[in-house]
Design an enzyme around this catalytic site. Structure first.
Site, PDB file in Angstrom:
ATOM      1  N   ASP A 119      -1.994  -2.311  10.761  1.00 30.24           N
ATOM      2  CA  ASP A 119      -2.445  -2.420   9.371  1.00 30.24           C
ATOM      3  C   ASP A 119      -3.933  -2.775   9.300  1.00 30.24           C
ATOM      4  O   ASP A 119      -4.313  -3.896   8.964  1.00 30.24           O
ATOM      5  CB  ASP A 119      -1.605  -3.455   8.615  1.00 30.24           C
ATOM      6  CG  ASP A 119      -1.861  -3.359   7.113  1.00 30.24           C
ATOM      7  OD1 ASP A 119      -2.455  -2.358   6.678  1.00 30.24           O
ATOM      8  OD2 ASP A 119      -1.512  -4.301   6.388  1.00 30.24           O
ATOM      9  N   TRP A 145       4.689   4.942  14.968  1.00 29.66           N
ATOM     10  CA  TRP A 145       5.596   3.799  14.833  1.00 29.66           C
ATOM     11  C   TRP A 145       5.881   3.218  16.210  1.00 29.66           C
ATOM     12  O   TRP A 145       5.973   3.967  17.187  1.00 29.66           O
ATOM     13  CB  TRP A 145       6.886   4.258  14.158  1.00 29.66           C
ATOM     14  CG  TRP A 145       7.625   3.152  13.477  1.00 29.66           C
ATOM     15  CD1 TRP A 145       8.785   2.585  13.880  1.00 29.66           C
ATOM     16  CD2 TRP A 145       7.250   2.493  12.267  1.00 29.66           C
ATOM     17  NE1 TRP A 145       9.153   1.593  13.003  1.00 29.66           N
ATOM     18  CE2 TRP A 145       8.226   1.507  12.000  1.00 29.66           C
ATOM     19  CE3 TRP A 145       6.169   2.615  11.383  1.00 29.66           C
ATOM     20  CZ2 TRP A 145       8.160   0.660  10.898  1.00 29.66           C
ATOM     21  CZ3 TRP A 145       6.115   1.785  10.288  1.00 29.66           C
ATOM     22  CH2 TRP A 145       7.104   0.813  10.060  1.00 29.66           C
ATOM     23  N   LEU A 146       5.984   1.906  16.294  1.00 22.56           N
ATOM     24  CA  LEU A 146       6.283   1.289  17.590  1.00 22.56           C
ATOM     25  C   LEU A 146       7.696   1.675  18.049  1.00 22.56           C
ATOM     26  O   LEU A 146       8.588   1.848  17.211  1.00 22.56           O
ATOM     27  CB  LEU A 146       6.179  -0.232  17.483  1.00 22.56           C
ATOM     28  CG  LEU A 146       4.877  -0.849  17.980  1.00 22.56           C
ATOM     29  CD1 LEU A 146       3.682  -0.300  17.212  1.00 22.56           C
ATOM     30  CD2 LEU A 146       4.921  -2.361  17.856  1.00 22.56           C
ATOM     31  N   LYS A 155      -0.817   7.339   5.730  1.00 17.17           N
ATOM     32  CA  LYS A 155      -1.539   6.733   4.607  1.00 17.17           C
ATOM     33  C   LYS A 155      -2.559   7.749   4.119  1.00 17.17           C
ATOM     34  O   LYS A 155      -3.397   8.216   4.914  1.00 17.17           O
ATOM     35  CB  LYS A 155      -2.247   5.441   5.037  1.00 17.17           C
ATOM     36  CG  LYS A 155      -1.281   4.282   5.324  1.00 17.17           C
ATOM     37  CD  LYS A 155      -2.012   2.964   5.582  1.00 17.17           C
ATOM     38  CE  LYS A 155      -1.021   1.830   5.867  1.00 17.17           C
ATOM     39  NZ  LYS A 155      -1.668   0.548   6.162  1.00 17.17           N
ATOM     40  N   GLN A 210       0.803  -1.224   0.000  1.00 19.99           N
ATOM     41  CA  GLN A 210       0.000   0.000   0.000  1.00 19.99           C
ATOM     42  C   GLN A 210       0.837   1.276   0.000  1.00 19.99           C
ATOM     43  O   GLN A 210       1.915   1.320   0.599  1.00 19.99           O
ATOM     44  CB  GLN A 210      -0.907   0.010   1.236  1.00 19.99           C
ATOM     45  CG  GLN A 210      -1.833  -1.190   1.314  1.00 19.99           C
ATOM     46  CD  GLN A 210      -2.826  -1.216   0.168  1.00 19.99           C
ATOM     47  OE1 GLN A 210      -3.548  -0.241  -0.059  1.00 19.99           O
ATOM     48  NE2 GLN A 210      -2.872  -2.323  -0.573  1.00 19.99           N
ATOM     49  N   ASP A 214      -6.024   0.682   0.902  1.00 19.84           N
ATOM     50  CA  ASP A 214      -6.289   0.930   2.321  1.00 19.84           C
ATOM     51  C   ASP A 214      -7.230   2.123   2.509  1.00 19.84           C
ATOM     52  O   ASP A 214      -7.165   3.092   1.754  1.00 19.84           O
ATOM     53  CB  ASP A 214      -4.978   1.216   3.057  1.00 19.84           C
ATOM     54  CG  ASP A 214      -4.270  -0.072   3.450  1.00 19.84           C
ATOM     55  OD1 ASP A 214      -4.772  -1.161   3.114  1.00 19.84           O
ATOM     56  OD2 ASP A 214      -3.205   0.017   4.090  1.00 19.84           O
ATOM     57  N   THR A 235      -0.086   7.127  11.714  1.00 20.28           N
ATOM     58  CA  THR A 235      -0.023   6.041  12.696  1.00 20.28           C
ATOM     59  C   THR A 235       1.346   6.057  13.348  1.00 20.28           C
ATOM     60  O   THR A 235       2.364   6.121  12.666  1.00 20.28           O
ATOM     61  CB  THR A 235      -0.261   4.680  12.004  1.00 20.28           C
ATOM     62  OG1 THR A 235      -1.497   4.744  11.299  1.00 20.28           O
ATOM     63  CG2 THR A 235      -0.315   3.551  13.016  1.00 20.28           C
ATOM     64  N   ASP A 286      -8.061  -9.360   5.757  1.00 24.42           N
ATOM     65  CA  ASP A 286      -6.756  -9.370   5.085  1.00 24.42           C
ATOM     66  C   ASP A 286      -5.612  -9.608   6.063  1.00 24.42           C
ATOM     67  O   ASP A 286      -4.485  -9.228   5.797  1.00 24.42           O
ATOM     68  CB  ASP A 286      -6.574  -8.014   4.371  1.00 24.42           C
ATOM     69  CG  ASP A 286      -5.475  -8.061   3.330  1.00 24.42           C
ATOM     70  OD1 ASP A 286      -5.227  -9.137   2.775  1.00 24.42           O
ATOM     71  OD2 ASP A 286      -4.856  -7.011   3.067  1.00 24.42           O
TER      72      ASP A 286
HETATM   73  N1  LIG Z   1       3.086   1.467  13.379  1.00 20.78           N
HETATM   74  C1  LIG Z   1       4.039   0.612  13.066  1.00 20.78           C
HETATM   75  N2  LIG Z   1       5.061   0.375  13.897  1.00 20.78           N
HETATM   76  C2  LIG Z   1       6.040  -0.488  13.601  1.00 20.78           C
HETATM   77  N3  LIG Z   1       6.090  -1.170  12.453  1.00 20.78           N
HETATM   78  C3  LIG Z   1       5.098  -0.992  11.577  1.00 20.78           C
HETATM   79  C4  LIG Z   1       4.024  -0.098  11.826  1.00 20.78           C
HETATM   80  N4  LIG Z   1       3.184  -0.110  10.760  1.00 20.78           N
HETATM   81  C5  LIG Z   1       3.715  -0.977   9.905  1.00 20.78           C
HETATM   82  N5  LIG Z   1       4.870  -1.503  10.356  1.00 20.78           N
HETATM   83  C6  LIG Z   1       5.721  -2.474   9.685  1.00 20.78           C
HETATM   84  O1  LIG Z   1       5.659  -2.238   8.294  1.00 20.78           O
HETATM   85  C7  LIG Z   1       5.098  -3.369   7.650  1.00 20.78           C
HETATM   86  C8  LIG Z   1       4.209  -2.888   6.511  1.00 20.78           C
HETATM   87  O2  LIG Z   1       3.159  -2.083   7.031  1.00 20.78           O
HETATM   88  P1  LIG Z   1       1.650  -2.336   6.620  1.00 20.78           P
HETATM   89  O3  LIG Z   1       1.313  -3.756   6.917  1.00 20.78           O
HETATM   90  O4  LIG Z   1       0.802  -1.284   7.221  1.00 20.78           O
HETATM   91  O5  LIG Z   1       1.768  -2.104   5.054  1.00 20.78           O
HETATM   92  P2  LIG Z   1       0.904  -2.670   3.881  1.00 20.78           P
HETATM   93  O6  LIG Z   1       1.381  -1.997   2.645  1.00 20.78           O
HETATM   94  O7  LIG Z   1      -0.513  -2.546   4.214  1.00 20.78           O
HETATM   95  O8  LIG Z   1       1.366  -4.193   3.888  1.00 20.78           O
HETATM   96  P3  LIG Z   1       0.567  -5.472   3.321  1.00 20.78           P
HETATM   97  O9  LIG Z   1       0.404  -5.221   1.895  1.00 20.78           O
HETATM   98  O10 LIG Z   1       1.481  -6.616   3.642  1.00 20.78           O
HETATM   99  O11 LIG Z   1      -0.722  -5.531   4.046  1.00 20.78           O
HETATM  100  C9  LIG Z   1       4.369  -4.126   8.741  1.00 20.78           C
HETATM  101  O12 LIG Z   1       4.281  -5.486   8.488  1.00 20.78           O
HETATM  102  C10 LIG Z   1       5.216  -3.850   9.956  1.00 20.78           C
HETATM  103  O13 LIG Z   1       6.312  -4.725  10.044  1.00 20.78           O
HETATM  104 MN   LIG Z   2      -2.085  -3.862   4.348  1.00 21.53          MN
END
Ligand SMILES: Nc1ncnc2c1ncn2[C@@H]1O[C@H](COP(=O)(O)OP(=O)(O)OP(=O)(O)O)[C@@H](O)[C@H]1O
Ligand SMILES: [Mn+2]
Length: 484
Positions: free
Chosen positions: A392, A306-307, A204, A188, A223, A304, A373
């Site tokens: 996510d 970050w951890l 996002k 995304q 998303d 959002t 998902d």
């Molecule tokens: N708030 C956060 N704190 C720490 N790590 C995060 C955070 N948000 C996302 N990540 C890391 O980044 C990765 C990708 O983020 P996210 O899942 O939101 O993206 P995505 O593009 O929706 O991915 P997917 O297509 O796999 O669903 C997560 O798997 C996680 O490891």
């Molecule tokens: Mn996602």
């Protein structure tokens, strides 16, 4: 039918009032026959139960019926349900024996659940008041990033009573952006931000209007930024505190993002003929045709948090993941006893780890937001006791009038839930969930975050969860076998 009618007509002239009674009876019989024929006609086409729309609160609006009649999927079973046939091919629908009976049992228990939980709990207002106060009270902390870092541990990111949450959310929504970069991995579009004071976050952008309906498979579409905001507040209401803090924010691509962008991100920016600034970022589905533009000064999105570095994440395959292949069923779709199989594996033993109960909580949460998902789930690396970190949540709130009941498969098959989660759900019945969500979401800069239809859908889905648990109680012989 003709025989019944003529027999009644033959006796009619004897007395006028009798004649009227007989006429009414004729129409009643005709009406019943017509309804039965219509039911039979509708039930005999389309796939069996899989994804169900129900209008628990009120009769369906004409627009919703119009929408679903396009798919010829309206079924009558005491209420109006629509089954979406786009999710899987008909062949697959027939073979989803892993969940079909459990879904039928759920619907058997639904009328009773609705009668038992008609009115909101008298204790709801104090919960809403506390959660709102955490957000509206400002000036609690002079270092909100540090406060949020101290809150975070492997089982909880925000305490139940989070004095200072307003400061943290306020900082996420307004702190100056020091630098911006492409995301690392994922499908995304998102931007990594460094906020003043050293806090990392992810942005996002908006991809859909609030009332837009996402058609197709549950995981289709991009998303939904508002879904992330709603998911955060829902997690607090459910006392499942593992959703990273999220808040709506307006940014200007031109003024706030581009001037501080990394080279990799900046190269995806371009200007439209009318002068609009657009970008498409770097991700699996990112390309110029899927750009997002900042028309004027404002582009809304979700930030959002970050951890913190002391909580590194790792991803694990979700035992109830979908196959993402239309012609292939996952084992949980075929085997009603799938949960017993999952429990054979170490992290999912009820006695040795909280993980399976965490996945039950996640199923409740995902069903309410309609996130289908979660193919992988995140936990804190190296911590067996880590909760499932519910990050996510953007693939959510796609269609307020469709309920993908299969997201509840973990609960339908394992028939187990934490007592505390169940009690929290009870606190939110009788329309309380939509009311509480509205009250919390009204505090977000992007309010209204969810349409009324999406808010009401939460109440309807909550009844489904309670009905599933009620059928579990019957199946297993008591609440003591279901609630832990
Ligand atoms: N708030 C956060 N704190 C720490 N790590 C995060 C955070 N948000 C996302 N990540 C890391 O980044 C990765 C990708 O983020 P996210 O899942 O939101 O993206 P995505 O593009 O929706 O991915 P997917 O297509 O796999 O669903 C997560 O798997 C996680 O490891
Ligand atoms: Mn996602």
């Amino acid at each position: 039918m003709r025989i019944v009618t003529s027999a009644l007509q033959h006796t009619a002239p004897r007395c006028k009032s009798m004649w009227w009674v007989q006429q009414a009876l004729v129409w009643l019989v005709l009406g019943a026959a017509f309804t039965a024929a219509l039911n039979f006609f509708l039930m005999s086409r389309g796939p069996p139960l899989a994804t169900i729309l129900s209008h628990l609160q009120s009769p369906p609006s004409s627009s919703s019926l119009e929408h679903h009649s396009l798919h010829q999927q309206v079924y009558l079973r005491g209420e109006v349900y629509a089954l979406r046939n786009s999710e899987y091919l008909n062949w697959n629908q027939k073979n989803r024996t892993g969940i079909t009976n459990a879904i039928h049992a759920l619907y058997d228990h639904l009328p009773g659940v609705k009668v038992r939980h008609r009115t909101p709990s008298p204790h709801l207002h104090s919960l809403i008041h506390t959660l709102r106060q955490d957000i509206t009270t400002r000036g609690v902390s002079s270092d909100p990033w540090d406060l949020a870092k101290k809150w975070a541990n492997p089982r909880s990111l925000v305490p139940g009573s989070a004095h200072g949450l307003g400061d943290v959310l306020g900082a996420l929504a307004t702190a100056p952006i020091i630098s911006s970069d492409v995301g690392h991995g994922g499908t995304q579009l998102k931007i990594f931000l460094l906020l003043k004071g050293g806090q990392r976050a992810v942005f996002k952008p908006i991809r859909y209007l609030r009332e837009e309906i996402i058609e197709g498979e549950i995981y289709d579409g991009a998303d939904r930024h508002n879904g992330e905001v709603a998911a955060f507040h829902l997690s607090r209401l459910l006392a499942l505190p593992t959703v990273p803090l999220a808040v709506g924010r307006w940014v200007s691509l031109r003024k706030h993002i581009l001037p501080v962008a990394s080279k990799e991100l900046a190269t995806t920016f371009f200007k439209m003929e009318g002068g609009e600034v657009c970008f498409y970022g770097v991700c699996y589905y990112c390309n110029k045709n899927e750009s997002v533009c900042d028309n004027g000064a404002t582009l809304e999105g979700v930030v959002t948090m970050w951890l913190p570095p002391h909580l590194p994440l790792t991803q694990l395959h979700h035992p109830w993941a979908r196959t993402y292949i239309r012609t292939k069923l996952a084992p949980w779709e075929e085997q009603p006893g799938y949960c017993e199989e999952v429990r054979q594996h170490v992290p999912y033993s009820w006695d040795k780890s909280p993980r399976l109960l965490d996945l039950m909580d996640a199923a409740v949460f995902d069903y309410l937001i309609q996130n289908g998902d979660r193919h992988h789930y995140s936990v804190i690396a190296g911590k067996l006791e880590s909760a499932v970190i519910l990050l996510d949540n953007g693939k959510s709130f796609g269609d307020a009038e469709v309920d993908h009941l299969d997201i509840l498969a973990p609960i339908l098959q394992c028939c187990r839930l934490r007592q505390t989660t169940y009690e929290r759900l009870l606190l939110l019945t009788g329309g309380g969930l939509s009311l509480a969500m509205q009250e919390l979401l009204n505090l977000d800069p992007l309010a209204p975050v969810l349409t009324r239809a999406h808010l009401l859908a939460l109440d309807r889905r909550l009844s489904h969860i309670l009905a599933a648990l009620s059928s579990c109680r019957e199946r297993l012989g008591g609440w003591h076998q279901v609630l832990f």
